[in-house]
Write a protein that holds these residues in place. Structure first.
Motif, PDB file in Angstrom:
ATOM      1  N   GLY A 142       0.871  -1.336   0.093  1.00  0.00           N
ATOM      2  CA  GLY A 142       0.112   0.156  -0.028  1.00  0.00           C
ATOM      3  C   GLY A 142       0.783   1.344  -0.127  1.00  0.00           C
ATOM      4  O   GLY A 142       0.256   2.553   0.051  1.00  0.00           O
ATOM      5  N   GLY A 143       2.061   1.036   0.005  1.00  0.00           N
ATOM      6  CA  GLY A 143       3.053   2.338  -0.087  1.00  0.00           C
ATOM      7  C   GLY A 143       3.187   2.790   1.417  1.00  0.00           C
ATOM      8  O   GLY A 143       2.689   2.368   2.574  1.00  0.00           O
ATOM      9  N   GLY A 144       4.179   3.951   1.350  1.00  0.00           N
ATOM     10  CA  GLY A 144       4.626   4.404   2.800  1.00  0.00           C
ATOM     11  C   GLY A 144       5.121   3.242   3.780  1.00  0.00           C
ATOM     12  O   GLY A 144       5.859   2.553   3.455  1.00  0.00           O
ATOM     13  N   GLY A 145       4.373   3.415   4.920  1.00  0.00           N
ATOM     14  CA  GLY A 145       5.058   2.460   5.817  1.00  0.00           C
ATOM     15  C   GLY A 145       4.495   0.905   5.717  1.00  0.00           C
ATOM     16  O   GLY A 145       4.609   0.066   6.781  1.00  0.00           O
ATOM     17  N   ASP A 146       3.854   0.533   4.689  1.00  0.00           N
ATOM     18  CA  ASP A 146       3.402  -0.924   4.698  1.00  0.00           C
ATOM     19  C   ASP A 146       4.698  -1.766   4.656  1.00  0.00           C
ATOM     20  O   ASP A 146       4.382  -2.969   5.064  1.00  0.00           O
ATOM     21  CB  ASP A 146       2.623  -1.030   3.283  1.00  0.00           C
ATOM     22  CG  ASP A 146       1.086  -0.607   3.444  1.00  0.00           C
ATOM     23  OD1 ASP A 146       0.795   0.024   4.503  1.00  0.00           O
ATOM     24  OD2 ASP A 146       0.167  -1.351   2.754  1.00  0.00           O
ATOM     25  N   VAL A 147       5.781  -1.426   4.489  1.00  0.00           N
ATOM     26  CA  VAL A 147       6.755  -2.205   4.559  1.00  0.00           C
ATOM     27  C   VAL A 147       7.116  -2.799   5.890  1.00  0.00           C
ATOM     28  O   VAL A 147       7.782  -3.977   6.172  1.00  0.00           O
ATOM     29  CB  VAL A 147       8.036  -1.686   3.945  1.00  0.00           C
ATOM     30  CG1 VAL A 147       8.572  -0.630   4.577  1.00  0.00           C
ATOM     31  CG2 VAL A 147       9.428  -2.671   3.809  1.00  0.00           C
ATOM     32  N   VAL A 148       6.597  -1.963   6.961  1.00  0.00           N
ATOM     33  CA  VAL A 148       6.727  -2.529   8.287  1.00  0.00           C
ATOM     34  C   VAL A 148       5.837  -3.430   8.463  1.00  0.00           C
ATOM     35  O   VAL A 148       5.985  -4.428   9.162  1.00  0.00           O
ATOM     36  CB  VAL A 148       6.335  -1.293   9.174  1.00  0.00           C
ATOM     37  CG1 VAL A 148       6.587  -1.358  10.703  1.00  0.00           C
ATOM     38  CG2 VAL A 148       7.613  -0.179   8.943  1.00  0.00           C
ATOM     39  N   GLY A 149       4.530  -3.377   7.897  1.00  0.00           N
ATOM     40  CA  GLY A 149       3.588  -4.600   8.111  1.00  0.00           C
ATOM     41  C   GLY A 149       4.120  -5.747   7.619  1.00  0.00           C
ATOM     42  O   GLY A 149       3.899  -6.932   8.092  1.00  0.00           O
ATOM     43  N   ALA A 150       4.824  -5.646   6.378  1.00  0.00           N
ATOM     44  CA  ALA A 150       5.423  -6.804   5.613  1.00  0.00           C
ATOM     45  C   ALA A 150       6.459  -7.528   6.637  1.00  0.00           C
ATOM     46  O   ALA A 150       6.572  -8.861   6.703  1.00  0.00           O
ATOM     47  CB  ALA A 150       6.060  -6.300   4.694  1.00  0.00           C
ATOM     48  N   PRO A 165       8.774   6.185   8.931  1.00  0.00           N
ATOM     49  CA  PRO A 165       7.508   6.963   9.230  1.00  0.00           C
ATOM     50  C   PRO A 165       6.274   6.113   9.034  1.00  0.00           C
ATOM     51  O   PRO A 165       6.143   5.808   7.736  1.00  0.00           O
ATOM     52  CB  PRO A 165       7.626   8.255   8.283  1.00  0.00           C
ATOM     53  CG  PRO A 165       8.952   8.480   8.026  1.00  0.00           C
ATOM     54  CD  PRO A 165       9.583   6.758   8.116  1.00  0.00           C
ATOM     55  N   THR A 166       5.377   5.785   9.847  1.00  0.00           N
ATOM     56  CA  THR A 166       4.507   4.939   9.804  1.00  0.00           C
ATOM     57  C   THR A 166       3.373   5.099  10.816  1.00  0.00           C
ATOM     58  O   THR A 166       3.970   5.039  12.150  1.00  0.00           O
ATOM     59  CB  THR A 166       4.574   3.429   9.556  1.00  0.00           C
ATOM     60  OG1 THR A 166       3.390   2.676   9.405  1.00  0.00           O
ATOM     61  CG2 THR A 166       5.435   2.927  10.572  1.00  0.00           C
ATOM     62  N   GLU A 167       2.039   5.425  10.706  1.00  0.00           N
ATOM     63  CA  GLU A 167       1.220   5.560  11.673  1.00  0.00           C
ATOM     64  C   GLU A 167       0.223   4.163  11.928  1.00  0.00           C
ATOM     65  O   GLU A 167      -0.039   3.533  12.699  1.00  0.00           O
ATOM     66  CB  GLU A 167       0.172   6.575  11.348  1.00  0.00           C
ATOM     67  CG  GLU A 167       0.962   8.046  11.598  1.00  0.00           C
ATOM     68  CD  GLU A 167      -0.195   9.036  11.709  1.00  0.00           C
ATOM     69  OE1 GLU A 167      -0.748   9.774  12.683  1.00  0.00           O
ATOM     70  OE2 GLU A 167      -0.542   9.639  10.494  1.00  0.00           O
ATOM     71  N   ALA A 168      -0.106   3.821  10.465  1.00  0.00           N
ATOM     72  CA  ALA A 168      -0.970   2.399  10.584  1.00  0.00           C
ATOM     73  C   ALA A 168      -0.324   1.075  11.029  1.00  0.00           C
ATOM     74  O   ALA A 168      -0.973   0.662  12.001  1.00  0.00           O
ATOM     75  CB  ALA A 168      -1.354   2.349   9.117  1.00  0.00           C
ATOM     76  N   SER A 169       0.813   1.096  10.991  1.00  0.00           N
ATOM     77  CA  SER A 169       1.608  -0.204  11.286  1.00  0.00           C
ATOM     78  C   SER A 169       1.752  -0.343  12.812  1.00  0.00           C
ATOM     79  O   SER A 169       1.819  -0.905  13.520  1.00  0.00           O
ATOM     80  CB  SER A 169       2.932  -0.494  10.596  1.00  0.00           C
ATOM     81  OG  SER A 169       2.693  -0.692   9.218  1.00  0.00           O
ATOM     82  N   ALA A 170       1.991   1.332  13.163  1.00  0.00           N
ATOM     83  CA  ALA A 170       2.259   1.258  14.621  1.00  0.00           C
ATOM     84  C   ALA A 170       1.146   1.157  15.671  1.00  0.00           C
ATOM     85  O   ALA A 170       1.049   0.560  16.732  1.00  0.00           O
ATOM     86  CB  ALA A 170       2.455   2.733  15.092  1.00  0.00           C
ATOM     87  N   GLN A 171      -0.334   1.184  14.774  1.00  0.00           N
ATOM     88  CA  GLN A 171      -1.431   0.968  15.637  1.00  0.00           C
ATOM     89  C   GLN A 171      -1.510  -0.457  16.024  1.00  0.00           C
ATOM     90  O   GLN A 171      -1.967  -0.775  17.110  1.00  0.00           O
ATOM     91  CB  GLN A 171      -2.615   1.328  14.966  1.00  0.00           C
ATOM     92  CG  GLN A 171      -2.658   2.867  14.562  1.00  0.00           C
ATOM     93  CD  GLN A 171      -2.370   3.807  15.394  1.00  0.00           C
ATOM     94  OE1 GLN A 171      -2.919   3.806  16.792  1.00  0.00           O
ATOM     95  NE2 GLN A 171      -1.116   4.516  15.176  1.00  0.00           N
ATOM     96  N   ALA A 172      -1.010  -1.372  15.120  1.00  0.00           N
ATOM     97  CA  ALA A 172      -1.087  -2.902  15.343  1.00  0.00           C
ATOM     98  C   ALA A 172      -0.266  -3.164  16.734  1.00  0.00           C
ATOM     99  O   ALA A 172      -0.374  -4.266  17.334  1.00  0.00           O
ATOM    100  CB  ALA A 172      -0.606  -3.685  14.351  1.00  0.00           C
ATOM    101  N   LEU A 173       0.925  -2.472  16.921  1.00  0.00           N
ATOM    102  CA  LEU A 173       1.612  -2.663  18.458  1.00  0.00           C
ATOM    103  C   LEU A 173       0.926  -2.142  19.293  1.00  0.00           C
ATOM    104  O   LEU A 173       1.094  -2.858  20.420  1.00  0.00           O
ATOM    105  CB  LEU A 173       2.806  -1.992  17.692  1.00  0.00           C
ATOM    106  CG  LEU A 173       3.747  -2.356  16.778  1.00  0.00           C
ATOM    107  CD1 LEU A 173       5.388  -1.580  16.703  1.00  0.00           C
ATOM    108  CD2 LEU A 173       3.950  -3.897  16.532  1.00  0.00           C
ATOM    109  N   ARG A 174       0.211  -1.337  19.086  1.00  0.00           N
ATOM    110  CA  ARG A 174      -0.572  -0.477  20.302  1.00  0.00           C
ATOM    111  C   ARG A 174      -1.676  -1.768  20.572  1.00  0.00           C
ATOM    112  O   ARG A 174      -2.135  -1.940  21.802  1.00  0.00           O
ATOM    113  CB  ARG A 174      -1.316   0.527  20.142  1.00  0.00           C
ATOM    114  CG  ARG A 174      -0.399   1.790  19.734  1.00  0.00           C
ATOM    115  CD  ARG A 174      -1.288   3.177  19.314  1.00  0.00           C
ATOM    116  NE  ARG A 174      -2.028   3.573  20.387  1.00  0.00           N
ATOM    117  CZ  ARG A 174      -2.767   4.561  20.394  1.00  0.00           C
ATOM    118  NH1 ARG A 174      -2.888   5.288  19.203  1.00  0.00           N
ATOM    119  NH2 ARG A 174      -3.361   4.899  21.546  1.00  0.00           N
ATOM    120  N   CYS A 175      -2.326  -2.163  19.494  1.00  0.00           N
ATOM    121  CA  CYS A 175      -3.173  -3.365  19.932  1.00  0.00           C
ATOM    122  C   CYS A 175      -2.679  -4.554  20.582  1.00  0.00           C
ATOM    123  O   CYS A 175      -3.203  -4.986  21.487  1.00  0.00           O
ATOM    124  CB  CYS A 175      -3.828  -3.711  18.583  1.00  0.00           C
ATOM    125  SG  CYS A 175      -4.932  -2.549  17.769  1.00  0.00           S
TER     126      CYS A 175
END
Length: 313
Positions: free
Chosen positions: A21-29, A230-240
């Motif tokens: 998805g671009g941006g910080g999605d590589v962190v989710g990968a 820089p990533t906000e979306a992937s960081a939310q998974a860590l909060r979860c």
């Protein structure tokens, strides 16, 4: 025979895991890649696409190979990125370059100005050169499975293009392919409930391949990645994962995320089943010649894309 994510991920010696998805999605990968490394002894490769968020790259849309320096070509539309890979002339570094620096090894960078067929051809060349035996396409949040009419859908184009490329790779049967959703609902587009509804559609089509949760060791590595990229979306998974619950906002308050343990999972699916059920936008752009053509296809479906948004600023 149904696709079994656990069997594929456990057996893979050299998986290539892409954030689509671009941006910080590589962190989710990285969540999938790191689990393969830690628990299966694999030597994974991670990657993503050449489209940074506007806060990183002020130019709208993704960057083509011609605009990128400090990388080597693996195939049509696909580069190997190092810590020095950046936008030519501007110095803007890709998330994949930051990931390469963190991991101390090359990552993969996909030029998403191209069409799904060309991207699939490039990925086939890349996996051959890198010796990969599994290709995993990971979307952070789950909007890749969107129908197109969800109220929060904001960035459908890149996901659709890459998931369509995954379908072409799967059709060629050159190596096993998995789709994945990391952090359901964590990008603030589809809600977690909407993502689970779309996953249920894929499951009904016979395409649910498995689910993996984060572990403390994987989260330790992802914490390092979130600090570097820089990533906000992937960081939310860590909060979860850490037990945070309730509603929060990202993207300067423009998007809302509901935190729950569901966000700490990666859901894997069979790509062809997804395109035959929930992933209507990816199905629609399968034959698009390039990014602009795919954007016009989505316009024809009444869908406003992230490219439209960036060009409007």
């Amino acid at each position: 025979m149904s696709t079994d994510a656990e069997r594929l991920l456990s057996a893979a010696r050299r998986p290539l895991v892409l954030g689509i998805g671009g941006g910080g999605d590589v962190v989710g990968a990285l969540a999938t890649a790191e689990a393969c490394r830690l628990y299966s002894g694999a030597e994974p490769v991670v990657g993503g696409v050449s489209w940074e968020r506007r806060v990183v790259d002020p130019e709208p849309g993704p960057r083509s190979i011609a605009e990128i320096e400090g990388a080597r070509e693996l195939g049509p539309a696909v580069l190997a990125a190092s810590a020095d890979t950046r936008v030519r002339g501007s110095g803007v570094r890709f998330a994949e370059a930051r990931m390469a620096e963190l991991l101390g090894e090359e990552t993969v960078l996909v030029d998403v100005t191209r069409g799904p067929r060309e991207i699939a051809t490039g990925l086939a060349a890349a996996v051959a050169e890198l010796g990969c035996d599994l290709l995993v396409f990971v979307d952070v949040g789950g909007d890749a499975l969107g129908h197109g009419d969800e109220a929060g859908l904001a960035s459908p184009l890149c996901d659709a293009l890459m998931l369509a490329a995954a379908w072409h790779v799967e059709e060629a049967a050159s190596l096993p392919v998995l789709g994945g959703v990391f952090g359901p609902g964590c990008d603030g587009e589809l809600t977690a409930a909407e993502v689970l509804e779309r996953v249920a559609e894929v499951a009904e089509a016979g395409g649910l391949a498995g689910i993996r949760g984060l572990t403390p060791a994987v989260v330790e590595r992802l914490d390092q990645a979130v600090d570097a990229i820089p990533t906000e979306a992937s960081a939310q998974a860590l909060r979860c994962f850490r037990g945070e619950r309730g509603v929060t906002t990202i993207r300067d308050g423009r998007r809302t995320v509901e935190l729950s343990p569901v966000g700490a999972a990666t859901i894997y699916f069979e790509v062809s089943a997804a395109l035959g059920s929930a992933a209507r936008l990816a199905s629609a752009v399968r034959d698009a010649s390039d990014l602009e053509a795919a954007n016009e296809v989505l316009h024809g479906l009444g869908v406003h894309t992230e490219l439209d948004y960036e060009r409007s600023l």
